[in-house]
Design a protein around this motif. Structure first.
Motif, PDB file in Angstrom:
ATOM      1  N   ASN A   1     -15.909  39.037   6.888  1.00  0.00           N
ATOM      2  CA  ASN A   1     -15.383  40.271   6.298  1.00  0.00           C
ATOM      3  C   ASN A   1     -13.909  40.052   6.026  1.00  0.00           C
ATOM      4  N   ALA A   2     -13.174  41.121   5.836  1.00  0.00           N
ATOM      5  CA  ALA A   2     -11.773  40.998   5.451  1.00  0.00           C
ATOM      6  C   ALA A   2     -10.895  40.438   6.565  1.00  0.00           C
ATOM      7  N   ILE A   3     -11.350  40.484   7.812  1.00  0.00           N
ATOM      8  CA  ILE A   3     -10.489  40.076   8.925  1.00  0.00           C
ATOM      9  C   ILE A   3     -11.075  38.945   9.771  1.00  0.00           C
ATOM     10  N   ASN A   4     -12.303  38.546   9.524  1.00  0.00           N
ATOM     11  CA  ASN A   4     -12.940  37.491  10.317  1.00  0.00           C
ATOM     12  C   ASN A   4     -13.408  36.348   9.424  1.00  0.00           C
ATOM     13  N   ILE A   5     -13.008  35.125   9.797  1.00  0.00           N
ATOM     14  CA  ILE A   5     -13.380  33.937   9.042  1.00  0.00           C
ATOM     15  C   ILE A   5     -13.896  32.879  10.011  1.00  0.00           C
TER      16      ILE A   5
ATOM     17  N   LYS B   1      -4.291  35.942  12.637  1.00  0.00           N
ATOM     18  CA  LYS B   1      -3.334  35.960  13.744  1.00  0.00           C
ATOM     19  C   LYS B   1      -3.883  35.264  14.990  1.00  0.00           C
ATOM     20  N   LEU B   2      -5.170  35.492  15.256  1.00  0.00           N
ATOM     21  CA  LEU B   2      -5.809  34.915  16.442  1.00  0.00           C
ATOM     22  C   LEU B   2      -6.783  33.829  15.995  1.00  0.00           C
ATOM     23  N   PHE B   3      -6.564  32.608  16.501  1.00  0.00           N
ATOM     24  CA  PHE B   3      -7.378  31.462  16.106  1.00  0.00           C
ATOM     25  C   PHE B   3      -7.997  30.819  17.348  1.00  0.00           C
ATOM     26  N   THR B   4      -9.308  30.620  17.321  1.00  0.00           N
ATOM     27  CA  THR B   4      -9.994  29.907  18.402  1.00  0.00           C
ATOM     28  C   THR B   4     -10.696  28.690  17.800  1.00  0.00           C
ATOM     29  N   THR B   5     -10.657  27.563  18.531  1.00  0.00           N
ATOM     30  CA  THR B   5     -11.194  26.311  18.005  1.00  0.00           C
ATOM     31  C   THR B   5     -11.883  25.521  19.100  1.00  0.00           C
ATOM     32  N   LEU B   6     -13.041  24.965  18.792  1.00  0.00           N
ATOM     33  CA  LEU B   6     -13.735  24.007  19.649  1.00  0.00           C
ATOM     34  C   LEU B   6     -13.769  22.673  18.914  1.00  0.00           C
ATOM     35  N   GLY B   7     -13.489  21.585  19.636  1.00  0.00           N
ATOM     36  CA  GLY B   7     -13.413  20.281  18.978  1.00  0.00           C
ATOM     37  C   GLY B   7     -14.076  19.180  19.776  1.00  0.00           C
ATOM     38  N   LEU B   8     -14.558  18.178  19.062  1.00  0.00           N
ATOM     39  CA  LEU B   8     -15.139  16.980  19.663  1.00  0.00           C
ATOM     40  C   LEU B   8     -14.641  15.773  18.885  1.00  0.00           C
ATOM     41  N   SER B   9     -14.117  14.785  19.609  1.00  0.00           N
ATOM     42  CA  SER B   9     -13.656  13.542  18.996  1.00  0.00           C
ATOM     43  C   SER B   9     -14.324  12.378  19.704  1.00  0.00           C
TER      44      SER B   9
ATOM     45  N   ILE C   1      -6.839  28.252  21.911  1.00  0.00           N
ATOM     46  CA  ILE C   1      -6.592  29.608  21.411  1.00  0.00           C
ATOM     47  C   ILE C   1      -5.140  29.680  20.967  1.00  0.00           C
ATOM     48  N   MET C   2      -4.907  30.186  19.762  1.00  0.00           N
ATOM     49  CA  MET C   2      -3.551  30.373  19.256  1.00  0.00           C
ATOM     50  C   MET C   2      -3.401  31.800  18.743  1.00  0.00           C
ATOM     51  N   TYR C   3      -2.275  32.420  19.084  1.00  0.00           N
ATOM     52  CA  TYR C   3      -2.031  33.801  18.656  1.00  0.00           C
ATOM     53  C   TYR C   3      -0.618  33.905  18.109  1.00  0.00           C
ATOM     54  N   ASN C   4      -0.513  34.382  16.870  1.00  0.00           N
ATOM     55  CA  ASN C   4       0.779  34.610  16.233  1.00  0.00           C
ATOM     56  C   ASN C   4       0.925  36.098  15.934  1.00  0.00           C
ATOM     57  N   ALA C   5       2.093  36.650  16.226  1.00  0.00           N
ATOM     58  CA  ALA C   5       2.263  38.084  16.009  1.00  0.00           C
ATOM     59  C   ALA C   5       3.737  38.433  15.857  1.00  0.00           C
ATOM     60  N   ASN C   6       3.978  39.534  15.137  1.00  0.00           N
ATOM     61  CA  ASN C   6       5.304  40.150  15.061  1.00  0.00           C
ATOM     62  C   ASN C   6       5.287  41.393  15.938  1.00  0.00           C
ATOM     63  N   PHE C   7       5.980  41.318  17.070  1.00  0.00           N
ATOM     64  CA  PHE C   7       5.973  42.439  18.006  1.00  0.00           C
ATOM     65  C   PHE C   7       6.850  43.590  17.506  1.00  0.00           C
ATOM     66  N   THR C   8       7.947  43.256  16.896  1.00  0.00           N
ATOM     67  CA  THR C   8       8.847  44.226  16.274  1.00  0.00           C
ATOM     68  C   THR C   8       9.362  43.601  14.980  1.00  0.00           C
TER      69      THR C   8
ATOM     70  N   PHE D   1      12.130  42.464  14.367  1.00  0.00           N
ATOM     71  CA  PHE D   1      13.064  41.373  14.645  1.00  0.00           C
ATOM     72  C   PHE D   1      12.569  40.409  15.726  1.00  0.00           C
ATOM     73  N   TRP D   2      11.354  40.636  16.257  1.00  0.00           N
ATOM     74  CA  TRP D   2      10.840  39.801  17.348  1.00  0.00           C
ATOM     75  C   TRP D   2       9.441  39.303  16.986  1.00  0.00           C
ATOM     76  N   SER D   3       9.302  37.981  16.874  1.00  0.00           N
ATOM     77  CA  SER D   3       8.007  37.364  16.580  1.00  0.00           C
ATOM     78  C   SER D   3       7.690  36.319  17.650  1.00  0.00           C
ATOM     79  N   GLY D   4       6.405  36.035  17.813  1.00  0.00           N
ATOM     80  CA  GLY D   4       6.013  35.083  18.838  1.00  0.00           C
ATOM     81  C   GLY D   4       4.783  34.291  18.443  1.00  0.00           C
ATOM     82  N   SER D   5       4.668  33.090  19.019  1.00  0.00           N
ATOM     83  CA  SER D   5       3.514  32.227  18.809  1.00  0.00           C
ATOM     84  C   SER D   5       3.103  31.657  20.160  1.00  0.00           C
ATOM     85  N   HIS D   6       1.813  31.775  20.489  1.00  0.00           N
ATOM     86  CA  HIS D   6       1.321  31.350  21.805  1.00  0.00           C
ATOM     87  C   HIS D   6       0.105  30.452  21.619  1.00  0.00           C
ATOM     88  N   TYR D   7       0.027  29.406  22.440  1.00  0.00           N
ATOM     89  CA  TYR D   7      -1.026  28.404  22.267  1.00  0.00           C
ATOM     90  C   TYR D   7      -1.483  27.894  23.624  1.00  0.00           C
ATOM     91  N   VAL D   8      -2.800  27.870  23.819  1.00  0.00           N
ATOM     92  CA  VAL D   8      -3.413  27.324  25.040  1.00  0.00           C
ATOM     93  C   VAL D   8      -4.507  26.347  24.618  1.00  0.00           C
TER      94      VAL D   8
END
Length: 226
Positions: free
Chosen positions: A60-64, A117-125, A161-168, A170-177
């Motif tokens: 849909n418009a928000i899920n890929i 904004k929110l990205f989840t990934t499973l990988g195999l190499s 899991i990666m999450y990018n967001a603009n909290f305000t 003037f304040w933005s953040g990027s988080h990755y696990v």
């Protein structure tokens, strides 16, 4: 001497909500190493195929949903195949290995994105003929040497899991696990190798925009033990 000839073929299309891009790369590689010290010549040539596929489906418009497959190669560099010995001292030296084979990998990833904004990934190499530097006993038992070798296989399983967001404004953040599990199998000097371990990393970056030309950034990073 090393030269590579390659041919590429790609095709991309879209069917309603489904998009895909397929590719095939064919490579022929020729190498010739001549060691002047012992007048030894080593020649190699090989032909490899490298398919790739990138797929995405817009739920849909928000899920890929997305997925990918790629085949890759890591060739030994000039230093790795140069058999000339370099002595660090009377008891330690290192040398290249003219018989090295290239390291080949197949990589598969599937993932999901939410609002871009929110990205989840499973990988195999899965890698074959893994190249790593091995330290062993030299020609004299009082000496040690290091040389690159093809030790066997390497499997890597990962989840992130990666999450990018603009909290305000003037304040933005990027988080990755990222969590991953590695396993190496093969042999070193006719000794069987089977080692494995799990680990995870995390980082968080925050940016504060104070004025048009001024920003403050804070970054935190953590890596667990194996």
């Amino acid at each position: 001497t090393q030269h590579v000839e390659a041919a590429y073929l790609t095709f991309a299309s879209k069917i309603h909500k489904f998009e895909y891009k397929l590719g095939l790369r064919t490579e022929y590689t020729y190498t010739k190493a001549f060691q002047k010290t012992n007048t030894e010549t080593t020649e190699k040539n090989y032909l490899h195929l490298f398919p790739t596929a990138f797929l995405s489906y817009n739920l849909n418009a928000i899920n890929i949903l997305r997925g990918s497959f790629s085949a890759r190669i890591a060739r030994p560099n000039d230093h790795d195949v140069n058999a000339f010995r370099i002595y660090e001292d009377a008891f330690t030296y290192y040398e290249g290995n003219p018989n090295l084979k290239p390291e080949r990998s197949n990589i598969i990833e599937i993932g999901h994105s939410y609002k871009n904004k929110l990205f989840t990934t499973l990988g195999l190499s899965d890698s074959r003929d893994v190249i790593t530097w091995i330290t062993s006993t030299g020609e004299n038992h009082s000496q040690t040497y290091s040389r690159p070798e093809n030790i066997g296989k390497h499997q890597n399983y990962s989840a992130s899991i990666m999450y990018n967001a603009n909290f305000t404004p003037f304040w933005s953040g990027s988080h990755y696990v990222n969590g991953f599990y590695n396993r190496y199998t093969g042999s070193i000097d006719e000794i069987s190798l089977d080692t494995k371990g799990a680990s995870w990393t995390a980082n968080s970056r925050h940016t504060l925009t104070l004025a048009k030309d001024w920003r403050i950034e804070a970054l935190g990073y953590y890596k667990s033990s194996v």
